[in-house]
Design a protein around this motif. Sequence first.
Motif, PDB file in Angstrom:
ATOM      1  N   GLY A   1      49.820  53.221  37.892  1.00 30.67           N
ATOM      2  CA  GLY A   1      48.384  53.005  37.827  1.00 30.67           C
ATOM      3  C   GLY A   1      47.899  52.004  38.860  1.00 30.67           C
ATOM      4  N   VAL A   2      46.597  52.062  39.109  1.00 28.35           N
ATOM      5  CA  VAL A   2      45.883  51.009  39.832  1.00 28.35           C
ATOM      6  C   VAL A   2      44.748  50.625  38.896  1.00 28.35           C
ATOM      7  N   CYS A   3      44.882  49.488  38.235  1.00 25.66           N
ATOM      8  CA  CYS A   3      44.015  49.140  37.107  1.00 25.66           C
ATOM      9  C   CYS A   3      42.998  48.071  37.488  1.00 25.66           C
ATOM     10  N   SER A   4      41.745  48.320  37.142  1.00 22.48           N
ATOM     11  CA  SER A   4      40.683  47.364  37.457  1.00 22.48           C
ATOM     12  C   SER A   4      40.320  46.485  36.268  1.00 22.48           C
ATOM     13  N   ASP A   5      41.089  46.554  35.171  1.00 22.23           N
ATOM     14  CA  ASP A   5      40.836  45.641  34.054  1.00 22.23           C
ATOM     15  C   ASP A   5      41.046  44.198  34.505  1.00 22.23           C
ATOM     16  N   THR A   6      40.120  43.336  34.156  1.00 19.70           N
ATOM     17  CA  THR A   6      40.250  41.927  34.534  1.00 19.70           C
ATOM     18  C   THR A   6      40.856  41.082  33.419  1.00 19.70           C
ATOM     19  N   ASN A   7      40.734  41.549  32.182  1.00 16.44           N
ATOM     20  CA  ASN A   7      41.254  40.813  31.027  1.00 16.44           C
ATOM     21  C   ASN A   7      42.652  41.336  30.702  1.00 16.44           C
ATOM     22  N   LYS A   8      43.662  40.568  31.060  1.00 16.58           N
ATOM     23  CA  LYS A   8      45.034  41.039  30.900  1.00 16.58           C
ATOM     24  C   LYS A   8      45.453  41.145  29.433  1.00 16.58           C
ATOM     25  N   ALA A   9      44.914  40.279  28.583  1.00 15.68           N
ATOM     26  CA  ALA A   9      45.232  40.361  27.160  1.00 15.68           C
ATOM     27  C   ALA A   9      44.658  41.648  26.569  1.00 15.68           C
ATOM     28  N   HIS A  10      43.443  41.976  26.959  1.00 19.96           N
ATOM     29  CA  HIS A  10      42.808  43.225  26.531  1.00 19.96           C
ATOM     30  C   HIS A  10      43.611  44.418  27.023  1.00 19.96           C
ATOM     31  N   TYR A  11      44.083  44.341  28.246  1.00 19.28           N
ATOM     32  CA  TYR A  11      44.915  45.411  28.822  1.00 19.28           C
ATOM     33  C   TYR A  11      46.215  45.567  28.021  1.00 19.28           C
TER      34      TYR A  11
END
Length: 371
Positions: free
Chosen positions: A285-295
Motif C-alpha cells: 500500500g501507499v497510505c495517506s492516513d496521518t493517524n497511525k493509531a487509527h491505522y
Amino acid sequence: MLSLAVAGWSAAIVAQADPAPAATADLEALRKDWWAAQQTFRDESMRLIEGAEYTAALAAGDVERLRALRQQLVLPDEAAFARRALELANKHDDHGAPFVVLAARYFASAPGVAQSVAELLGGRYVMDPAILDFLAHPTAVLAALDVDAAFALLQRIDEAHEVGVVAAWAKYWFARSLVLFRKEPEDGPLVVGLLAAAERHAAGTLLAERIAAPRFERERLQVGMPVPELAGEDMEGKPLELSSYRGKVVVLGFWSFDNNVARGAVPVQAQLAKRFEGRPFALVGVCSDTNKAHYANGCKVYGVTWRSFWEGRDAQLGPFATRWNVRSLPMYFVIDHEGLIQFRGADVRQIERVVAPLVEAADKAAASAGR
C-alpha cells in the motif's frame, strides 16, 4: 534613571500584552478540541463496526439495517467549530489568519463559512504567511463558493504576490478550477500558460512535481513500462522499497482508511492475499492516513496484513501520490514479476482478472530458475 525605569516597565507591559502567544494557545486549543471530536467519532464508528449487531447485518447483507446503524453516529458539529474559529480570528486581529485557514480546511461546508473565509483571505490576510497553508488545501472553500467568487479569490491572491510559491499555488488552482468548472479544457491555452508559469515559480517544490505529474505518468507509468522505484518508510517507521518485491506480482494500492471507497475495497484485497498466499504475490500500500493509531486499529478490524508506505504527517495526497499523478483514492497498479506495469485503475474488482495469469507466469519463471 526614572525615564529608563519607566521605559523598561513599559516594555514589560508590551511584552505581556503581546497577542501572539495568546493566539497560539487559542489555536492549539481549537485544534486539540477538533481532533478530540474527530477521534471520538472514529472510536464510536469502530465500536459500531465491531459490534455484534453491525457484524450480523453485514454478514446478512442487510443494507437498510447497516444504514440505520450508521445513522446513529453523530458527526462533530462543524458549524460550531467554524463560528469559534472565525470569532477567534476577529479576537486576535493581525494574528487571526491561522484561524481562518483552519476554518477553510475543515469547516468550509458549514453555511456561510466559505464566503467569510474568501473575504478574509482575499482581504486583510492576503499577504499573511498563512495564505500558503490555505493554498495547500483550498478545495473545500473553492467548491463551496460560486464560480466567480472562487476565481476572484485566486486572482486576488495571485495579483497580491505576483511571484514566488504563493503566486504559483494561486495560478495552479486557478488553472485547475478552470478545468473543473468546465470553463476551459486541460489543453486550453489559458490553462497551459498558467500551469507553465506556476511550475517556474514553484521550482524545487512538491507543487512543481504535482504540475509535472501528468508528464511523469505519460513517460513512466504506462502499461508495459518498468515501474519507477518507491522508497521510504512504512506505517511502522521501517524502511520499505518497492524493488524489494521483484520476482513477485505486486498490487500497489494508493489508499486510506479515512477514504470510504478505499476502505470499502480492503476486503477484496484481503481475499486476494488469501487466494495467492504462498505464491509469488504481494500487496503493497501507499497510505495517506496521518493517524497511525487509527491505522493500526483499522488493520486489526479489516484484516490488513500487508505493508504500506506512509505518505507523511500531513498527507491528503502526499508526495508519492503527487509524483504518480494519483488525484483520488483508491488507485491500483499491478506490476508483474519482472517489474513491468500491467494495469492501472481505480476498480479493485478488475484486479483479480489481471493478477491470476501473472501469478501463473511468475510461478513458471520461478520453477525455471530453480532447475
